[in-house]
Design an enzyme around this catalytic site. Structure first.
Site, short mmCIF file in Angstrom:
data_model
loop_
_atom_site.label_atom_id
_atom_site.label_comp_id
_atom_site.label_asym_id
_atom_site.label_seq_id
_atom_site.Cartn_x
_atom_site.Cartn_y
_atom_site.Cartn_z
N ARG A 119 22.09 -65.27 -61.35
CA ARG A 119 22.24 -64.42 -60.18
C ARG A 119 22.68 -63.00 -60.49
NH1 ARG A 119 25.08 -69.00 -56.46
NH2 ARG A 119 23.11 -70.03 -56.03
N GLU B 94 36.33 -73.74 -54.41
CA GLU B 94 36.14 -72.30 -54.63
C GLU B 94 37.48 -71.56 -54.68
OE1 GLU B 94 33.07 -70.63 -52.14
OE2 GLU B 94 33.55 -68.57 -52.75
C1 LIG Z 1 25.26 -69.58 -47.53
C2 LIG Z 1 25.80 -70.29 -48.74
C3 LIG Z 1 25.00 -71.16 -49.45
C4 LIG Z 1 25.50 -71.82 -50.56
N1 LIG Z 1 24.66 -72.67 -51.24
C5 LIG Z 1 25.15 -73.34 -52.30
C6 LIG Z 1 24.33 -74.27 -53.00
O1 LIG Z 1 23.16 -74.48 -52.67
N2 LIG Z 1 24.86 -74.93 -54.05
C7 LIG Z 1 26.15 -74.75 -54.44
O2 LIG Z 1 26.57 -75.40 -55.38
N3 LIG Z 1 26.94 -73.89 -53.79
C8 LIG Z 1 26.48 -73.18 -52.74
N4 LIG Z 1 27.31 -72.30 -52.08
C9 LIG Z 1 28.72 -72.21 -52.45
C10 LIG Z 1 29.48 -73.39 -51.86
O3 LIG Z 1 28.96 -73.70 -50.58
C11 LIG Z 1 30.96 -73.13 -51.69
O4 LIG Z 1 31.47 -72.57 -52.84
C12 LIG Z 1 31.70 -74.43 -51.47
O5 LIG Z 1 31.11 -75.14 -50.41
C13 LIG Z 1 33.16 -74.20 -51.17
O6 LIG Z 1 33.75 -75.43 -50.81
P1 LIG Z 1 35.32 -75.55 -50.64
O7 LIG Z 1 35.58 -76.96 -50.26
O8 LIG Z 1 35.99 -75.02 -51.83
O9 LIG Z 1 35.70 -74.57 -49.45
P2 LIG Z 1 35.12 -74.39 -47.95
O10 LIG Z 1 33.96 -75.24 -47.67
O11 LIG Z 1 35.02 -72.94 -47.75
O12 LIG Z 1 36.27 -74.96 -47.04
C14 LIG Z 1 37.45 -74.30 -46.81
C15 LIG Z 1 38.27 -75.14 -45.88
O13 LIG Z 1 39.58 -74.61 -45.84
C16 LIG Z 1 40.00 -74.44 -44.52
N5 LIG Z 1 40.93 -73.32 -44.52
C17 LIG Z 1 40.82 -72.13 -45.14
N6 LIG Z 1 41.90 -71.38 -44.95
C18 LIG Z 1 42.73 -72.13 -44.20
C19 LIG Z 1 44.04 -71.92 -43.68
N7 LIG Z 1 44.71 -70.79 -43.90
N8 LIG Z 1 44.59 -72.90 -42.92
C20 LIG Z 1 43.92 -74.06 -42.68
N9 LIG Z 1 42.71 -74.32 -43.18
C21 LIG Z 1 42.12 -73.35 -43.92
C22 LIG Z 1 38.76 -74.25 -43.72
O14 LIG Z 1 38.98 -74.62 -42.39
C23 LIG Z 1 37.80 -75.18 -44.44
O15 LIG Z 1 37.96 -76.49 -43.94
C24 LIG Z 1 26.82 -71.61 -50.97
C25 LIG Z 1 27.63 -70.73 -50.26
C26 LIG Z 1 27.11 -70.05 -49.17
C27 LIG Z 1 27.96 -69.04 -48.50
#
Ligand SMILES: Cc1cc2nc3c(=O)[nH]c(=O)nc-3n(C[C@H](O)[C@H](O)[C@H](O)COP(=O)(O)OP(=O)(O)OC[C@H]3O[C@@H](n4cnc5c(N)ncnc54)[C@H](O)[C@@H]3O)c2cc1C
Ligand code: FES
Lengths: 260, 655
Positions: free
Chosen positions: B348, B443
């Site tokens: 990327r 993330e």
């Molecule tokens: C459009 C898009 C497409 C993508 N496609 C891909 C893909 O095809 N393959 C791949 O591997 N990755 C992809 N990614 C990256 C991937 O989706 C993310 O990195 C990953 O899903 C993050 O997951 P997570 O569980 O770490 O956080 P998130 O899914 O961001 O979840 C964060 C959680 O924390 C909660 N939260 C945050 N702050 C607070 C707070 N202060 N108090 C209470 N709750 C809070 C939110 O409510 C949520 O439930 C993509 C990202 C985007 C934007």
């Protein structure tokens, strides 16, 4: 770039316990490239800076996938375009001078939280009742040990595309959650992984749906027409069959349990 | 909001330097490290697990999978998210797929190859031991998700199907149409709901964490605000886990969901968790270009499109012709030309920079010249429109809805946009932050992707952390932490509660002349221009001069209507933007101290004659972890030295 103006009649309600009413706003300088929510953002900016209170609506992804957004536009859930959530609805679908009525989902099971935002936690409880496969972490066999015929995988995926927005309930004259539950029952029911709990799932989910105060399905088809993911009512027929079969076949509870 | 950093004039790097950091990586050969650690770990007796309470903030792939798995083990789990349902976490939006070293295609894939690709893709700034473990676990994730009923794409024989993603020459990406994140998240969500239904997890939706509570050096709870009633509350537990996602929304316009924010991470940082590599941010090459000032977010077109789409611009500057009128001989398929081995599937960072370059040369297309074509004409000719519709139908529909153009007939126009943040809270091998008892997953942590993440690896990492790493490592911590039971009535909780209430009161008395969004937009523009696809010392210094000024104005001139005792979206946004201001500065400091180019961090001063990133392994082969030192104090830089014993440090080449 084409710009135009609209008149918006928006349902304003401070909280679930207070009465609400329509309030009229002008949206001048609407660009055809804006999304509907971006148009509301601009209206809100004006409201904030002129001492008003911005209109509350749920939204997050703005890509039509999280299911957060949704309200009625002139009586249609998510507005005039088929298979489109309100965050994906663009202003090129509207004409200069149009008058729009924005209302929250109306359903006994979805109390208003504020303005256009409602409480859809009933959906979570319906899933908690049985919308899953019991597969504790670590217990899985190799992915390719479970073969799934492509047509079944595709049908499962069609149903699994549900985003849980609630448009189906809002547009149903009975406030039924049949399309929502049928989508989950269909998703898991088409897959081999979903078979062991198939009967229990449909019984438990349907029971929870009733407890939550959703109405009965009378096959009006309104839900299918507004579903942003195009989920078909044939899944409801399938759910009804599953329900009937499961009710008849309902096994007595095993009398001995325990882990031995 | 008071200042947390000195003005940049006091120092060009904004750092004072301290000792090194120990990631507590197990000894032994890399293949054995995870086994070794799992064997060394103390375990909590099954009957005792219910006596331990764990707070999980976040219900995305990382949070939901961890909360469900820990509840299955027997822990008393409390899970929080700000959306109205855990199913709506930002992970739902991931489109393209998830990697795993299954080698189902028999094309020579292996754990070692996935490990190697990820370390190389990360431009040698990730921790080898973590990446190896991730590659090992990748295969279990697919099995787990299949067992839950995730409807992955299948071949006619019923086996799982794969596609290719950037930075890899094997086909190892599993997918569910263009909705892979949705399906994986629904799998984890359903597992979580099962535990909620069974009374093993208490879920708190529409609840935002606003502070971390540390007692006697250990994380013991959080302060939250109920986003419906405005009530602030204290929650105590034996450990706190953050799975709160990335900070891409620092840039205002990004592909992240509107609500994605850095508040949980940043407030934990202020309580003592080091923040690592904040300048490592990822720009995704294939997004729909910006259309107007009102624009609220950018939409990603999945990288998987690069499997069948060819990227090009006109060979001539400012060519006014429509794409169909430009003959083959006057098109520049610049990725295929510059990188014949990987072509349109380069990583990327490389693809994004190449797009910026051709647009800077005046060869960009569409309004403002900020776009390049992604053309499917050849694939449609070769495979037929139906095959393309089957593979990417929902993406094509989305493109058509947003732009009003038909991508089956006219090439898509795309441009890079901020998408993912590799930086995040520093964690050790066990995913524990520098605050004992606080763990960070997905993330929100920094560990596995170095300076650039490969496509389809974030979903893999989030689920690896949540299903298969944290549930073990947290047991090891809990089994050894013999702290007294602490209640939310403890003075540390009451103090933190008071602080949060004070901050809220201050915001709701702000009656200035600008909206929160207008500040966010302006901040985002600064960070995008100065700390985005290309960075330079002068640009970063300008940003560091401008950001504090803008923040001052934010503090004195923001308008927040309503009160704190109700649903108040402007108040929510204000708190998040205040944190973005501080984080933006740290990003610039970090970018400034890293006098090299690597992955997504491209410093214009450090490039090869061909314009590729020029690393400096002598000086910068480390993870930079920043320690918060208090308001107006300079943050301290700690270094975790990275050693590459298995993948040799070489310049990345995709030629
Ligand atoms: C459009 C898009 C497409 C993508 N496609 C891909 C893909 O095809 N393959 C791949 O591997 N990755 C992809 N990614 C990256 C991937 O989706 C993310 O990195 C990953 O899903 C993050 O997951 P997570 O569980 O770490 O956080 P998130 O899914 O961001 O979840 C964060 C959680 O924390 C909660 N939260 C945050 N702050 C607070 C707070 N202060 N108090 C209470 N709750 C809070 C939110 O409510 C949520 O439930 C993509 C990202 C985007 C934007
Ligand atoms: S905001 Fe996510 S579906 Fe509309």
């Amino acid at each position: 770039m084409r710009t135009f103006s609209l008149t918006l009649n928006v349902w304003r309600q401070k909280s679930a316990s207070e009465p609400g009413k329509f309030v009229t706003y002008k949206a001048p300088n609407v660009s055809e490239h804006m999304s509907f929510l971006e148009m509301l953002d601009v209206v809100n900016d004006d409201l904030i800076l002129t001492g008003g209170e911005p209109i509350v609506f749920d939204h997050d992804c703005r890509e039509g996938i999280c299911g957060s957004c949704g309200f009625m536009i002139n009586g249609i859930a998510h507005g005039p375009n088929r298979a489109t959530t309100v965050c994906q609805l663009h202003m090129r679908s509207f004409k200069d001078g149009e008058e729009l009525w924005l209302e929250p989902w109306r359903s006994a099971a979805f109390p208003v939280v504020k303005d256009l935002a409602v409480d859809r936690s009933a959906f979570d409880r319906v899933i908690a009742a049985g919308g899953f496969v019991t597969a504790p972490t670590g217990s899985a066999v190799d992915g390719n040990a479970i073969l799934v015929p492509k047509p079944d995988a595709d049908l499962a995926m069609d149903a699994a595309a549900c985003i849980g927005c609630g448009a189906c309930v809002a547009s149903c004259p009975n406030g039924s959650a049949a399309l929502f539950s049928a989508a989950k029952i269909g998703h898991l029911g088409f897959l081999p992984q979903g078979q062991p709990e198939r009967d229990n799932r449909v019984l438990a989910m349907v029971e929870q749906v009733t407890l939550e105060g959703f109405g009965h399905c009378t096959s009006t088809g309104e839900c299918e027409a507004v579903c942003p993911k195009g989920i078909q009512i044939s899944y409801i027929a399938r759910m009804n069959r599953d329900y009937l079969k499961a009710s008849i076949a309902k096994r007595p509870e095993a009398s001995v349990g325990g882990s031995g | 909001m008071p200042l947390d950093f000195p003005t940049p004039s006091s120092s060009s790097t904004g750092s004072s330097t301290s000792g090194t950091l120990d990631a507590r990586i197990p000894d032994g050969p890399i293949e054995k490290k995870w086994d070794t650690r799992r064997f060394e770990m103390k375990v909590v007796n099954p009957a005792n697990k219910r006596k331990y309470s764990v707070i999980v903030v976040g219900s995305g792939l990382a949070g939901a999978s961890a909360a469900a798995s820990m509840a299955e083990l027997g822990y008393d789990v409390h899970c929080f998210c700000f959306q109205d349902s855990p199913r709506r976490a930002h992970s739902i939006a991931a489109q393209g797929g998830i990697n795993a070293a299954k080698n189902y295609q028999n094309d020579g894939d292996s754990v070692w190859r996935l490990f190697y690709d990820t370390v190389k893709g990360g431009d040698y700034r990730a921790r080898e031991a973590n990446v190896y473990r991730l590659a090992q676990i990748s295969v279990n994730i697919i099995d787990q998700c299949v067992a839950q009923g995730v409807p992955f794409a299948r071949e006619y024989g019923g086996t799982l199907s794969n596609r290719s993603f950037g930075g890899a020459q094997v086909s190892r990406t599993f997918y569910a149409r263009g909705q892979t994140g949705q399906q994986l998240l629904l799998g984890a969500y359903q597992a979580l709901e099962r535990q909620i239904g069974a009374g093993k997890v208490k879920m708190y939706p529409r609840t935002e964490m606003l502070d971390l509570v540390v007692v006697d050096g250990r994380a013991r709870g959080i302060i939250t605000r109920n986003l419906v009633t405005g009530k602030t509350e204290a929650h105590a537990a034996d450990a706190v886990v953050l799975g709160t996602g990335g900070y891409g929304n620092v840039f205002h316009l990004s592909t992240n969901a509107k609500g994605s924010n850095a508040t949980a991470s940043w407030r934990a940082h202020k309580r003592g968790a080091y923040f690592a590599n904040p300048c490592f941010t990822q720009i995704h090459p294939t997004c729909i270009p910006v259309a107007g000032d009102y624009q609220s977010k950018l939409t990603l077109m999945s990288e998987s499109l690069r499997n069948d789409g060819r990227i090009w611009v006109p060979s001539k500057k400012g060519d006014p012709r429509s794409p169909s009128q430009i003959p083959e001989s006057e098109r520049d398929y610049y990725l295929e030309r510059r990188y014949p081995a990987f072509g349109n599937l380069v990583p990327r960072d490389v693809a994004s920079r190449a797009a910026k370059l051709v647009c800077d040369e005046g060869r960009g297309v569409g309004p403002g010249g900020r776009g390049v074509y992604l053309d499917f004409a050849d694939s449609i000719g070769r495979l037929g429109e139906n095959v393309i519709r089957e593979r990417y139908g929902n993406l094509f529909d989305m493109y058509a809805r947003i732009t009003g153009e038909n991508p089956y007939k006219v090439p898509m126009r795309i441009y890079p946009a901020i998408h993912y943040t590799m930086g995040g809270l520093w964690v050790d091998y066990d995913l524990m932050s520098t605050i004992p008892g606080m763990f960070v997953m997905g993330e929100a942590n920094f560990s596995d992707h170095g300076a650039n993440r490969l496509g389809a690896s974030a979903l893999m990492q989030g689920l690896a952390d949540g299903y298969f790493i944290l549930p073990y490592t947290i047991g090891n911590y809990l089994a050894q932490s013999k702290g007294p039971k602490i209640e939310a009535s403890h003075s540390a909780f009451q103090d933190a509660l008071k602080g949060v209430k004070l901050a809220t009161a201050k915001f709701v008395s702000s009656r200035g002349k600008r909206t929160v969004d207008s500040f966010h937009r302006e901040l985002g523009k600064i960070v995008w221009e100065k700390c985005g696809m290309a960075r330079s010392r002068t640009g970063l210094e300008e940003a560091l001069a401008r950001i504090p000024e803008l923040r001052e104005e934010f503090n004195s001139n923001v308008m927040i209507p309503g009160s704190g005792e109700e649903m108040n979206r402007e108040l929510e946004k204000a708190g998040r933007v205040a944190d973005f201001f501080e984080l933006a500065e740290l990003m610039c400091f970090d970018a400034l101290q890293r006098n090299e180019s690597c992955g997504g961090h491209f410093r214009e001063e450090f490039q090869t004659p061909e314009g590729e990133a020029l690393r400096d392994d002598e000086a910068f082969c480390y993870a930079a972890a920043w320690e918060y030192k208090g308001q107006n104090e300079r943050q301290t830089l700690h270094r975790e030295a990275l050693s590459f014993d298995n993948v040799h440090l070489t310049q990345r080449s995709y030629k």
